[in-house]
Design a protein around this motif. Sequence first.
Motif, PDB file in Angstrom:
ATOM      1  N   LEU A 172       0.861  -1.179   0.000  1.00 30.35           N
ATOM      2  CA  LEU A 172       0.000   0.000   0.000  1.00 30.35           C
ATOM      3  C   LEU A 172       0.899   1.231   0.000  1.00 30.35           C
ATOM      4  O   LEU A 172       1.901   1.273   0.699  1.00 30.35           O
ATOM      5  CB  LEU A 172      -0.883  -0.022   1.266  1.00 30.35           C
ATOM      6  CG  LEU A 172      -1.651   1.242   1.641  1.00 30.35           C
ATOM      7  CD1 LEU A 172      -2.740   1.530   0.620  1.00 30.35           C
ATOM      8  CD2 LEU A 172      -2.263   1.090   3.031  1.00 30.35           C
ATOM      9  N   MET A 173       0.536   2.228  -0.808  1.00 34.89           N
ATOM     10  CA  MET A 173       1.315   3.476  -0.821  1.00 34.89           C
ATOM     11  C   MET A 173       0.424   4.634  -0.389  1.00 34.89           C
ATOM     12  O   MET A 173      -0.685   4.801  -0.882  1.00 34.89           O
ATOM     13  CB  MET A 173       1.852   3.760  -2.235  1.00 34.89           C
ATOM     14  CG  MET A 173       3.030   2.900  -2.654  1.00 34.89           C
ATOM     15  SD  MET A 173       4.600   3.386  -1.874  1.00 34.89           S
ATOM     16  CE  MET A 173       4.995   4.873  -2.781  1.00 34.89           C
ATOM     17  N   LEU A 174       0.973   5.442   0.548  1.00 35.01           N
ATOM     18  CA  LEU A 174       0.253   6.626   1.016  1.00 35.01           C
ATOM     19  C   LEU A 174       0.985   7.861   0.500  1.00 35.01           C
ATOM     20  O   LEU A 174       2.199   7.980   0.664  1.00 35.01           O
ATOM     21  CB  LEU A 174       0.222   6.649   2.549  1.00 35.01           C
ATOM     22  CG  LEU A 174      -0.248   5.365   3.245  1.00 35.01           C
ATOM     23  CD1 LEU A 174      -0.049   5.483   4.757  1.00 35.01           C
ATOM     24  CD2 LEU A 174      -1.703   5.084   2.922  1.00 35.01           C
ATOM     25  N   PHE A 175       0.260   8.769  -0.124  1.00 32.79           N
ATOM     26  CA  PHE A 175       0.869   9.998  -0.623  1.00 32.79           C
ATOM     27  C   PHE A 175       0.233  11.179   0.095  1.00 32.79           C
ATOM     28  O   PHE A 175      -0.969  11.401  -0.013  1.00 32.79           O
ATOM     29  CB  PHE A 175       0.633  10.140  -2.131  1.00 32.79           C
ATOM     30  CG  PHE A 175       1.375   9.129  -2.960  1.00 32.79           C
ATOM     31  CD1 PHE A 175       2.614   9.424  -3.500  1.00 32.79           C
ATOM     32  CD2 PHE A 175       0.823   7.883  -3.199  1.00 32.79           C
ATOM     33  CE1 PHE A 175       3.303   8.496  -4.265  1.00 32.79           C
ATOM     34  CE2 PHE A 175       1.505   6.948  -3.968  1.00 32.79           C
ATOM     35  CZ  PHE A 175       2.748   7.253  -4.497  1.00 32.79           C
ATOM     36  N   ASP A 176       1.046  11.936   0.836  1.00 29.94           N
ATOM     37  CA  ASP A 176       0.520  13.079   1.586  1.00 29.94           C
ATOM     38  C   ASP A 176       0.864  14.374   0.853  1.00 29.94           C
ATOM     39  O   ASP A 176       1.941  14.925   1.038  1.00 29.94           O
ATOM     40  CB  ASP A 176       1.120  13.074   3.004  1.00 29.94           C
ATOM     41  CG  ASP A 176       0.466  14.115   3.889  1.00 29.94           C
ATOM     42  OD1 ASP A 176      -0.491  14.758   3.441  1.00 29.94           O
ATOM     43  OD2 ASP A 176       0.924  14.266   5.044  1.00 29.94           O
ATOM     44  N   GLU A 177      -0.058  14.845   0.038  1.00 27.12           N
ATOM     45  CA  GLU A 177       0.147  16.050  -0.783  1.00 27.12           C
ATOM     46  C   GLU A 177       1.523  16.055  -1.452  1.00 27.12           C
ATOM     47  O   GLU A 177       2.321  16.964  -1.234  1.00 27.12           O
ATOM     48  CB  GLU A 177      -0.028  17.312   0.067  1.00 27.12           C
ATOM     49  CG  GLU A 177      -1.380  17.369   0.750  1.00 27.12           C
ATOM     50  CD  GLU A 177      -1.731  18.757   1.216  1.00 27.12           C
ATOM     51  OE1 GLU A 177      -1.191  19.727   0.646  1.00 27.12           O
ATOM     52  OE2 GLU A 177      -2.556  18.892   2.141  1.00 27.12           O
ATOM     53  N   PRO A 178       1.795  15.045  -2.276  1.00 25.71           N
ATOM     54  CA  PRO A 178       3.165  14.874  -2.805  1.00 25.71           C
ATOM     55  C   PRO A 178       3.631  15.989  -3.728  1.00 25.71           C
ATOM     56  O   PRO A 178       4.825  16.116  -3.972  1.00 25.71           O
ATOM     57  CB  PRO A 178       3.089  13.546  -3.565  1.00 25.71           C
ATOM     58  CG  PRO A 178       1.646  13.396  -3.923  1.00 25.71           C
ATOM     59  CD  PRO A 178       0.882  14.007  -2.790  1.00 25.71           C
ATOM     60  N   THR A 179       2.705  16.806  -4.253  1.00 21.31           N
ATOM     61  CA  THR A 179       3.144  17.840  -5.197  1.00 21.31           C
ATOM     62  C   THR A 179       2.927  19.250  -4.661  1.00 21.31           C
ATOM     63  O   THR A 179       3.187  20.219  -5.357  1.00 21.31           O
ATOM     64  CB  THR A 179       2.398  17.706  -6.553  1.00 21.31           C
ATOM     65  OG1 THR A 179       0.987  17.802  -6.306  1.00 21.31           O
ATOM     66  CG2 THR A 179       2.702  16.380  -7.214  1.00 21.31           C
TER      67      THR A 179
END
Lengths: 255, 315
Positions: A172-179
Amino acid sequence: MAGIPMVQAESVHKSYGRLEVLRGIDLTVDPGEVMCMIGPSGSGKSTFLRCINHLDKIDAGRLSVDGELVGYRQRGDKLYELPDREVCRKRSEIGMVFQRFNLFPHMTALENIIEAPMRVKKESRAAAEATAQRLLDRVGLADKVAAYPNQLSGGQQQRVAIARALAMQPKLMLFDEPTSALDPELVGEVLDVMRKLAEDGMTMIVVTHEMGFAREVGDTVVFMDGGVVVESGKPREVLTNPQHERTRSFLAKVL
Amino acid sequence: MQAGRRPEAIKAIPVRHYGRWLSGAVVLAVIADLGYTVATAKVRWDVSANYLFNKLIREGAVLTVELTVAAMAIGIVLGAILAVMRLSPNPVTSWVSSFYVWFFRGTPVLVQIFFWFNLNSILPNIGLGVLPNGPWLWHESTNVLISPITAAILGLGLNEAAYMAEIVRAGIISVELGQTEAAQALGMTRLTVMRRVVLPQAMRVIIPPTGNETISMLKTTSLAFVAAVPELFTRSQQIANFNYRVIELITVASIWYLVMTSVLTVGQYYIERRFARGTQRELPPTPFQSFRRMFFTYHAPSPWPASASADSERR
C-alpha cells in the motif's frame, strides 16, 4: 469486490488535545484501488493518512490494513497494544511519501533508497543496490545515483522519495500532498511516476489538490471536510456532479 | 535576448577610512607600552626558555593530553547515552538522566575530583556483589582501584558527561521531525532511526560546542593538581617550588596550553567540514585557505563569488 479490503476504517476518531480532527471516518479501499482524498486544509486528510501507518494513534473506532488492526491485536473482546517491533514490521509494508520529501540529507539518492531494505529487511548491500538502481531507472533518475538531495530539484527529490518507499515492496502506498511543495513546472514529472505506479496495480491513497490527477487516475474520490467524509464515489460523479453543498463550494474554489 | 557588451570596469576613488588609521595607531601605542613593561619587568626569560622543553614539562604535557582524551571519551559516550535516555519515552530512564545532569552539573568539578581522590577514606574496599555485605563476586582495595590519575579522569569525565548530555540533546532536537517520521514510516526501529538518521544529522550541531568543550577540558585538566597528578601545570609548579621562578614556569605551561589548543582549533575545522556533507553546496574554507584569502587578496574582497550565484540558480 470480494476478499479482504486493503484499508478499512469504521468510525475512526482522532483528537489532538481538545481539537477533534477526525470525527468518524468510514471508508474502504480495495486492493489495487487508487483513492484520492480532497478537501480544504485542516479537514483531517493528512491525519487520517498518518493513522493508517500508526504515525498517529486513533482514539476510537476501528482501522485495519489488509485485515489486521493498526497498532493493536484483538484477542477475544480485548485489545492489546502492539509492541514497537510489531508496529515497525507493519509500517515496513506500507510506503509513505511526504509533502516535504523528507529525504535523508546526509545520504546520496542511492543510500537513501538502500537504507531501509538493508537495516529493516536485512537485505545484502548488493541486492539492495540492484533494486535501487532499477527503481531510480523507473522514476527516470538513473543518472542521479550519487547525488545528494540538495543537489536535486524538488521534483527529483520527490521521485527519489517515491523510489525509497517502493524499495520496501509495500502493499500500500500513502501519498501526503506529494506535489504541494513543488514549483508548478515540476508537478507533472511526479504525477507521471504516480500514474505509472497506479497502472501497475499499486493500491494507493493520495491526498492531493490536483483535481486533474484525481479525475484521470483515481478509482474513487473522497471529499473530506471538518473531520468527516462528506461525499465519496467515482471521480466523474463527485467532481462533476457533487451532491453536497460543501463539496460544490470547495470545487468551485479550486477548479 | 542577447547579453550586452560588458562595459568598462568601475574605477572610483575609495572612501578614506580615517577611523582605521586612528585605531591602528592606538593599538600600536598600547602594544609598545605593554612590550616595554614586560621587557623591563624582573622576569628571567632565559629560565622560561630553558624549561620550555624540559623532560618533566614534556611528560606533563603528554599526560595533559592523555587526561583530556580519556575524560572527553567518557564525557562524549556517557553524554550521548544520557541524551538518548533523556529523550526516551521511558519515564524511568528520562528521570535518571535528568537527575544525573542536575547533580554533576550542580557541583564543582574540583570538588568531584577531590571526592574520587579521597574515596578510600570512606570506602576502603570496592566490590561487586548482590548483598551489601558480601559475598563478593569481585573486590579490590580502593587505593589500588582509584589511582590519582583515575580519580582525575573520573572527576573530569563524569562531570563532562553532564554537559555533553545537554549538547547532544540540543543536537538531536535540532533535527527536523519529518526525518524521524520518514524513517519510522520505512519501518525502522527507534534505535536505528537514532543511529542512522538523527545522530548523523545532529553531529553538525553537536560538533562546534564539543570542540569548545575539548579545548576547555584541556585546560581544566590542570585541576588534577589537587590529586597530585603530574600533568603539565603540576609539573611546572613542582619545578617552581625548587627555583622560586613561579611566573617563568607559568609562562612555560601557558605556552604549551596555547600551542595545544591551537592544534585542537584547527582539528575542529576539519571535522566540521566532514560533517557538513549534504548541507552546503560549497564546503567552508580550511584555515589554510582562509589565511591565504586574508593575506593575499587585496582589493574588492568579494567573498563567495561562486556560491552567491549558484544559490539563485538552483530551485
